[in-house]
Design an enzyme around this catalytic site. Structure first.
Site, PDB file in Angstrom:
ATOM      1  N   ASP A  35     -37.897 -13.741  -5.148  1.00 53.29           N
ATOM      2  CA  ASP A  35     -38.309 -12.850  -6.256  1.00 53.29           C
ATOM      3  C   ASP A  35     -37.205 -12.631  -7.281  1.00 53.29           C
ATOM      4  O   ASP A  35     -37.401 -12.842  -8.476  1.00 53.29           O
ATOM      5  CB  ASP A  35     -38.945 -11.535  -5.752  1.00 53.29           C
ATOM      6  CG  ASP A  35     -38.096 -10.683  -4.839  1.00 53.29           C
ATOM      7  OD1 ASP A  35     -36.953 -11.083  -4.520  1.00 53.29           O
ATOM      8  OD2 ASP A  35     -38.578  -9.590  -4.439  1.00 53.29           O
ATOM      9  N   GLY A 121     -39.625   1.621   9.140  1.00 51.24           N
ATOM     10  CA  GLY A 121     -38.560   0.824   9.768  1.00 51.24           C
ATOM     11  C   GLY A 121     -39.078  -0.421  10.469  1.00 51.24           C
ATOM     12  O   GLY A 121     -38.382  -1.013  11.283  1.00 51.24           O
ATOM     13  N   ALA A 122     -40.311  -0.834  10.170  1.00 47.87           N
ATOM     14  CA  ALA A 122     -40.867  -2.034  10.809  1.00 47.87           C
ATOM     15  C   ALA A 122     -40.817  -3.230   9.867  1.00 47.87           C
ATOM     16  O   ALA A 122     -41.451  -4.247  10.111  1.00 47.87           O
ATOM     17  CB  ALA A 122     -42.294  -1.773  11.276  1.00 47.87           C
ATOM     18  N   GLY A 123     -40.085  -3.102   8.768  1.00 44.66           N
ATOM     19  CA  GLY A 123     -39.990  -4.216   7.822  1.00 44.66           C
ATOM     20  C   GLY A 123     -41.218  -4.332   6.942  1.00 44.66           C
ATOM     21  O   GLY A 123     -41.496  -5.389   6.384  1.00 44.66           O
ATOM     22  N   LEU A 124     -41.994  -3.234   6.828  1.00 42.76           N
ATOM     23  CA  LEU A 124     -43.225  -3.285   6.032  1.00 42.76           C
ATOM     24  C   LEU A 124     -43.064  -2.558   4.695  1.00 42.76           C
ATOM     25  O   LEU A 124     -44.033  -2.227   4.032  1.00 42.76           O
ATOM     26  CB  LEU A 124     -44.388  -2.676   6.839  1.00 42.76           C
ATOM     27  CG  LEU A 124     -44.697  -3.424   8.137  1.00 42.76           C
ATOM     28  CD1 LEU A 124     -45.722  -2.676   8.975  1.00 42.76           C
ATOM     29  CD2 LEU A 124     -45.216  -4.833   7.842  1.00 42.76           C
ATOM     30  N   SER A 126     -41.776   0.576   3.667  1.00 40.71           N
ATOM     31  CA  SER A 126     -42.182   1.960   3.410  1.00 40.71           C
ATOM     32  C   SER A 126     -41.492   2.488   2.148  1.00 40.71           C
ATOM     33  O   SER A 126     -41.982   3.415   1.511  1.00 40.71           O
ATOM     34  CB  SER A 126     -41.877   2.846   4.612  1.00 40.71           C
ATOM     35  OG  SER A 126     -40.569   2.623   5.063  1.00 40.71           O
ATOM     36  N   SER A 127     -40.369   1.876   1.754  1.00 40.59           N
ATOM     37  CA  SER A 127     -39.679   2.341   0.538  1.00 40.59           C
ATOM     38  C   SER A 127     -40.533   2.091  -0.702  1.00 40.59           C
ATOM     39  O   SER A 127     -40.717   2.994  -1.522  1.00 40.59           O
ATOM     40  CB  SER A 127     -38.299   1.691   0.411  1.00 40.59           C
ATOM     41  OG  SER A 127     -38.405   0.299   0.529  1.00 40.59           O
ATOM     42  N   ASP A 171     -41.916  -6.153  -3.169  1.00 38.54           N
ATOM     43  CA  ASP A 171     -42.465  -5.044  -2.382  1.00 38.54           C
ATOM     44  C   ASP A 171     -43.345  -4.142  -3.243  1.00 38.54           C
ATOM     45  O   ASP A 171     -44.465  -3.783  -2.865  1.00 38.54           O
ATOM     46  CB  ASP A 171     -41.327  -4.209  -1.765  1.00 38.54           C
ATOM     47  CG  ASP A 171     -40.339  -5.059  -0.978  1.00 38.54           C
ATOM     48  OD1 ASP A 171     -40.694  -6.187  -0.617  1.00 38.54           O
ATOM     49  OD2 ASP A 171     -39.220  -4.585  -0.741  1.00 38.54           O
ATOM     50  N   TYR A 220     -27.621  -8.495   1.872  1.00 42.07           N
ATOM     51  CA  TYR A 220     -28.662  -8.762   0.858  1.00 42.07           C
ATOM     52  C   TYR A 220     -27.986  -8.984  -0.500  1.00 42.07           C
ATOM     53  O   TYR A 220     -28.281  -9.938  -1.220  1.00 42.07           O
ATOM     54  CB  TYR A 220     -29.648  -7.594   0.800  1.00 42.07           C
ATOM     55  CG  TYR A 220     -30.833  -7.831  -0.118  1.00 42.07           C
ATOM     56  CD1 TYR A 220     -32.005  -8.399   0.363  1.00 42.07           C
ATOM     57  CD2 TYR A 220     -30.763  -7.499  -1.469  1.00 42.07           C
ATOM     58  CE1 TYR A 220     -33.082  -8.632  -0.481  1.00 42.07           C
ATOM     59  CE2 TYR A 220     -31.830  -7.718  -2.317  1.00 42.07           C
ATOM     60  CZ  TYR A 220     -32.990  -8.276  -1.813  1.00 42.07           C
ATOM     61  OH  TYR A 220     -34.056  -8.509  -2.656  1.00 42.07           O
TER      62      TYR A 220
HETATM   63  C1  GLA Z   1     -36.646  -7.360   0.524  1.00 41.60           C
HETATM   64  C2  GLA Z   1     -36.614  -7.027  -0.956  1.00 41.60           C
HETATM   65  C3  GLA Z   1     -37.581  -7.923  -1.743  1.00 41.60           C
HETATM   66  C4  GLA Z   1     -37.346  -9.390  -1.429  1.00 41.60           C
HETATM   67  C5  GLA Z   1     -37.280  -9.604   0.080  1.00 41.60           C
HETATM   68  C6  GLA Z   1     -36.887 -11.003   0.452  1.00 41.60           C
HETATM   69  O1  GLA Z   1     -37.898  -7.044   1.071  1.00 41.60           O
HETATM   70  O2  GLA Z   1     -36.941  -5.680  -1.159  1.00 41.60           O
HETATM   71  O3  GLA Z   1     -37.459  -7.669  -3.123  1.00 41.60           O
HETATM   72  O4  GLA Z   1     -36.189  -9.856  -2.064  1.00 41.60           O
HETATM   73  O5  GLA Z   1     -36.371  -8.723   0.706  1.00 41.60           O
HETATM   74  O6  GLA Z   1     -37.832 -11.926   0.017  1.00 41.60           O
END
Ligand code: GLA
Length: 383
Positions: A35, A121-124, A126-127, A171, A220
């Site tokens: 992205d 906190g499950a990588g979905l 929530s932020s 996201d 990141y």
């Molecule tokens: C996180 C970031 C996204 C994207 C992904 C990796 O979820 O918030 O913007 O960069 O990592 O694809």
């Protein structure tokens, strides 16, 4: 959930909320770290969401309550970055900050409550869900309307500028444009948003390892920098501008590490295109192959996987009914997504969890997710 957030609001502030909104979490389907490189990505909004309830106050006070905590936190008219247990308030505060940057009227005082049926906190993401549900609530509060694209951009700006995470648009874009039984396709350069039907009979499973690399935010950011360095070395603005051909010609200009990062992004963008073609053909077997190939590229080239995530993908891809599996989201811990047919059910998911437990001594969180609709106002002020 509507009743649950209204009840939390009532219990915290002694009245019915004037406004209720919700915004879903997301699964990154394919398009890993593409992205912010101007590439393409596919995501699915899930049926779990964050729910926000607000009412205006005339005295300028802002009172905040989360269903995950017993305390009501109060802030004044100034936006102040909070630490510790209250740091979740930085997301809605960031939204107010971003509304200002977009030239919108800002809410004055209010009471605010948030509840979640999205595992946090499950990588979905929530932020993103709290950003978009808060943005919709504050826009209702100030009786303003913006288009969906602006809503999504406000959410991302909140996270980039106030919270301080240099994320892309994935996201927030998926939380904003999600549609049940569809994937959201984002061409991040526009950005342009559209939806792609998800062929019937496919199931989404999430295996959350609960592991998180201690340096995840820094890592990141480091990948972000490596990608920008790669683009500069290749003589393009963003990696999405580089073809595989250009990459092969110019790769000698890149350090070995930066070259691996660039290859991941350029090939991943290509995989997103191939996945869309396979979805149009209803060829879920081919879709699954692209998903797993994406994971292997994360594992070996982008190096944002972990041994825990790799072991889940190794196990899942040997099982009947699994089309493919990959880490979902930023990586460096977090969750694996598997796309399966109906032969893969609770018993098979338990088996995966069992193998994981034997190897790592901890249980993964297992979630069978459905797709859901994007952010929306549930109870409007003007009603
Ligand atoms: C996180 C970031 C996204 C994207 C992904 C990796 O979820 O918030 O913007 O960069 O990592 O694809």
């Amino acid at each position: 959930m509507k009743n649950k957030v209204a009840a939390l609001f009532q219990q915290s502030f002694g009245a019915e909320p004037a406004i209720i909104t919700r915004a879903p979490g997301r699964i990154e389907f394919i398009g890993n770290h593409t992205d912010y490189n101007g590439g393409t990505v596919l995501g699915a909004a899930v049926d779990g969401a964050l729910w926000v309830a607000v009412s205006p106050r005339t005295d300028g006070r802002r009172r905040w309550r989360s269903g995950l905590s017993d305390t009501v936190v109060e802030t004044g008219g100034e936006l102040v970055k909070l630490k510790g247990d209250s740091s979740w308030i930085n997301y809605p505060q960031g939204v107010i900050d971003a509304m200002g940057a977009h030239g919108l009227d800002l809410p004055g005082g209010f009471d605010y409550a948030v509840e979640s049926d999205l595992p946090v906190g499950a990588g979905l993401s929530s932020s993103a869900a709290i950003e978009l549900s808060s943005a919709l609530a504050f826009l209702e509060l100030t009786q303003q309307k913006v288009d969906r694209e602006t809503l999504v951009k406000i959410g991302r700006k909140a996270e980039n500028d106030f919270v301080g995470v240099p994320c892309g648009i994935l996201d927030q874009g998926v939380s904003g444009f999600g549609q049940k039984d569809h994937l959201v396709f984002i061409d991040c350069r526009g950005p342009d948003f559209s939806t792609v039907p998800m062929p019937g009979g496919a199931h989404f499973w999430i295996f959350n390892t609960h592991t998180k690399h201690a340096l995840v935010d820094g890592l990141y950011e480091a990948r972000h920098k490596e990608c920008m360095a790669a683009a500069a070395d290749l003589g393009v603005k963003l990696l999405a501008d580089a073809t595989l051909e250009l990459f092969r010609q110019e790769v000698h200009k890149l350090s070995p590490t930066v070259a691996k990062r660039a290859r991941h992004i350029i090939e991943e963008i290509d995989r997103v295109g191939k996945t869309i073609a396979a979805l149009a053909d209803q060829d879920l077997a081919a879709v699954g192959q692209h998903l797993t190939a994406s994971h292997r590229s994360s594992q070996h080239a982008f190096e944002n996987s972990t041994p825990e995530l790799d072991s889940l993908v190794d196990q899942l891809t040997t099982m009947a009914g699994v089309y493919g599996a990959r880490l979902t989201g930023g990586g460096f811990g977090g969750a694996v997504m598997a796309l399966t047919d109906s032969r893969f059910g609770e018993a098979e998911a338990d088996q995966v969890a069992e193998v994981y437990r034997t190897r790592w001594g901890a249980d993964p969180q297992v979630l069978h997710m459905r797709t859901g609709d994007g952010a929306e106002v549930i109870r409007s002020h003007s009603r």
